[in-house]
Design a protein around this motif. Structure first.
Motif, PDB file in Angstrom:
ATOM      1  N   ASN A 111     -11.901  46.196  36.303  1.00  0.00           N
ATOM      2  CA  ASN A 111     -12.273  45.028  37.620  1.00  0.00           C
ATOM      3  C   ASN A 111     -13.640  44.834  37.538  1.00  0.00           C
ATOM      4  OD1 ASN A 111      -9.445  45.045  38.331  1.00  0.00           O
ATOM      5  ND2 ASN A 111      -9.513  46.653  39.926  1.00  0.00           N
ATOM      6  N   ASP A 112     -14.388  44.958  36.543  1.00  0.00           N
ATOM      7  CA  ASP A 112     -15.687  44.547  36.480  1.00  0.00           C
ATOM      8  C   ASP A 112     -15.810  43.083  36.056  1.00  0.00           C
ATOM      9  OD1 ASP A 112     -18.442  43.966  36.090  1.00  0.00           O
ATOM     10  OD2 ASP A 112     -18.786  45.935  34.855  1.00  0.00           O
ATOM     11  N   PHE A 113     -15.423  42.208  37.295  1.00  0.00           N
ATOM     12  CA  PHE A 113     -15.283  40.926  36.998  1.00  0.00           C
ATOM     13  C   PHE A 113     -16.503  40.157  36.487  1.00  0.00           C
ATOM     14  CE2 PHE A 113     -12.110  41.906  40.043  1.00  0.00           C
ATOM     15  CZ  PHE A 113     -10.714  41.600  39.259  1.00  0.00           C
ATOM     16  N   GLU A 114     -17.616  40.400  36.923  1.00  0.00           N
ATOM     17  CA  GLU A 114     -18.892  39.861  36.705  1.00  0.00           C
ATOM     18  C   GLU A 114     -19.135  39.911  34.965  1.00  0.00           C
ATOM     19  OE1 GLU A 114     -23.645  39.755  37.546  1.00  0.00           O
ATOM     20  OE2 GLU A 114     -22.605  41.648  38.030  1.00  0.00           O
ATOM     21  N   THR A 115     -18.932  41.101  34.585  1.00  0.00           N
ATOM     22  CA  THR A 115     -19.118  41.560  33.212  1.00  0.00           C
ATOM     23  C   THR A 115     -18.007  40.862  32.138  1.00  0.00           C
ATOM     24  OG1 THR A 115     -20.093  43.343  33.698  1.00  0.00           O
ATOM     25  CG2 THR A 115     -19.421  43.448  31.431  1.00  0.00           C
ATOM     26  N   ILE A 116     -16.793  40.539  32.853  1.00  0.00           N
ATOM     27  CA  ILE A 116     -15.837  40.054  32.190  1.00  0.00           C
ATOM     28  C   ILE A 116     -16.032  38.652  31.891  1.00  0.00           C
ATOM     29  CG2 ILE A 116     -13.326  39.445  32.128  1.00  0.00           C
ATOM     30  CD1 ILE A 116     -12.858  41.970  33.827  1.00  0.00           C
ATOM     31  N   GLN A 117     -16.732  38.099  33.117  1.00  0.00           N
ATOM     32  CA  GLN A 117     -17.056  36.495  32.984  1.00  0.00           C
ATOM     33  C   GLN A 117     -17.963  36.200  31.977  1.00  0.00           C
ATOM     34  OE1 GLN A 117     -17.585  34.771  36.842  1.00  0.00           O
ATOM     35  NE2 GLN A 117     -18.177  32.870  35.952  1.00  0.00           N
ATOM     36  N   TRP A 118     -18.917  37.078  32.033  1.00  0.00           N
ATOM     37  CA  TRP A 118     -20.177  36.960  31.153  1.00  0.00           C
ATOM     38  C   TRP A 118     -19.674  37.142  29.671  1.00  0.00           C
ATOM     39  CZ3 TRP A 118     -22.595  38.945  27.171  1.00  0.00           C
ATOM     40  CH2 TRP A 118     -23.836  38.437  26.723  1.00  0.00           C
ATOM     41  N   VAL A 119     -19.031  38.113  29.121  1.00  0.00           N
ATOM     42  CA  VAL A 119     -18.446  38.385  28.164  1.00  0.00           C
ATOM     43  C   VAL A 119     -17.633  37.277  27.705  1.00  0.00           C
ATOM     44  CG1 VAL A 119     -17.346  39.878  26.552  1.00  0.00           C
ATOM     45  CG2 VAL A 119     -18.686  40.826  28.075  1.00  0.00           C
ATOM     46  N   ASN A 120     -16.690  36.663  28.275  1.00  0.00           N
ATOM     47  CA  ASN A 120     -15.861  35.624  27.838  1.00  0.00           C
ATOM     48  C   ASN A 120     -16.798  34.321  27.639  1.00  0.00           C
ATOM     49  OD1 ASN A 120     -13.522  36.940  28.370  1.00  0.00           O
ATOM     50  ND2 ASN A 120     -13.144  36.269  30.415  1.00  0.00           N
ATOM     51  N   SER A 121     -17.671  34.230  28.440  1.00  0.00           N
ATOM     52  CA  SER A 121     -18.645  33.090  28.239  1.00  0.00           C
ATOM     53  C   SER A 121     -19.489  33.170  26.668  1.00  0.00           C
ATOM     54  CB  SER A 121     -19.825  32.827  29.280  1.00  0.00           C
ATOM     55  OG  SER A 121     -19.288  32.539  30.559  1.00  0.00           O
ATOM     56  N   PHE A 122     -19.655  34.483  26.467  1.00  0.00           N
ATOM     57  CA  PHE A 122     -20.257  34.815  25.203  1.00  0.00           C
ATOM     58  C   PHE A 122     -19.294  34.648  24.202  1.00  0.00           C
ATOM     59  CE2 PHE A 122     -20.261  37.877  21.775  1.00  0.00           C
ATOM     60  CZ  PHE A 122     -21.352  37.582  21.129  1.00  0.00           C
TER      61      PHE A 122
END
Length: 272
Positions: free
Chosen positions: A231-242
């Motif tokens: 549930n670390d949504f900020e990190t998930i969102q960044w990695v998806n952007s990467f």
């Protein structure tokens, strides 16, 4: 990696961080991405032995497709990347306790794992294949191996292990720490076949030529993902952007060509 890609991803981090501080935004109290930026270091958990994703060279350096991807991610963040080695079934506990920040280990995205960790979007699609000794000229499909007395070697905790225990009703399943150990057991006559991810079996076939045979077809298909704290949504969102910028880029295509379309690197890695 191109400077423009790194700049775009850094802007994404700033935007996410800004939104997270707004009322009703995503909390950054437990954000891995914020921790990594603060400490200037990204700690990656790996389980070497999964060819050609996670391996080591004779000097002990981590190499492979996953390593290239993790290094590109670290470069986009502008941080140092550190690798820690675990057995495959020790990776998720290491992530849960904070010993590592992310897992890059050719890990299949599965519902049971998603109860313990969160996954970014898939970065690779593969499937479970079956390898038999080259001397086995009778087995054509995995069903041919499902007879009493046969032994199927698997890597403990892997998707191949769970799948084998589900589909093989008569053959005995033998657990080994890693894929190379399972393959070595088959080579020594202790097992009749190995179930594992298709890319690793294909590479093993390249390395051992006529000593092994890969049966036609796959038992299953699956997506591989980068594991992140639950549930670390900020990190998930960044990695998806990467990943949306990295996959298909010249850097990623060169990495894919090196590890999946050539065998020149085979003499530059060691078995774990």
């Amino acid at each position: 990696m191109k400077k423009w890609l790194a700049a775009i991803l850094m802007i994404t981090v700033l935007i996410i961080a800004g939104c997270s501080n707004d009322s009703g935004g995503v909390s950054t109290d437990n954000s891995t991405i914020q921790k990594v930026l603060k400490e200037k270091k990204l700690v990656i958990g790996m389980s070497p032995g999964y060819f050609p994703f996670d391996m080591k060279d004779p000097n002990g350096n981590f190499v492979g497709y996953d390593v290239d991807t993790a290094n590109a991610l670290g470069e986009a963040l502008g941080v140092k990347v550190e690798y820690k080695q675990f057995t495959f079934d020790g990776l998720i506990p290491a992530l849960q306790t904070g010993e590592v920040d992310m897992i890059f280990a050719g890990m299949t995205i599965r519902g049971d794992r998603a109860l313990a960790v969160s996954f970014a979007n898939p970065y690779f699609q593969t499937g479970q294949a079956v390898m038999v000794p080259g001397s086995d000229t009778k087995s054509k499909t995995w069903q041919d191996l499902d007879v009493k007395g046969n032994k199927i070697a698997v890597g403990i905790g892997t998707t191949g292990a769970l799948l084998a225990k589900d589909v093989f009703k008569n053959a005995q399943i033998l657990d080994f720490e890693e894929f190379p150990s399972a393959a070595a057991a088959m080579a020594q006559g202790e097992a009749d076949a190995v179930v594992y991810d298709e890319p690793a079996i294909a590479v093993w076939k390249l390395r051992n030529e006529d000593a092994v045979t890969q049966l036609e077809g796959l038992i299953s298909t699956e997506n591989l993902g980068i594991a992140i704290k639950k549930n670390d949504f900020e990190t998930i969102q960044w990695v998806n952007s990467f990943l949306s910028s990295y996959l298909g880029s010249p850097t990623e295509l060169a990495s894919h060509a090196k590890w999946f379309e050539s065998s020149d690197w085979l003499d530059e890695v060691v078995d774990e």
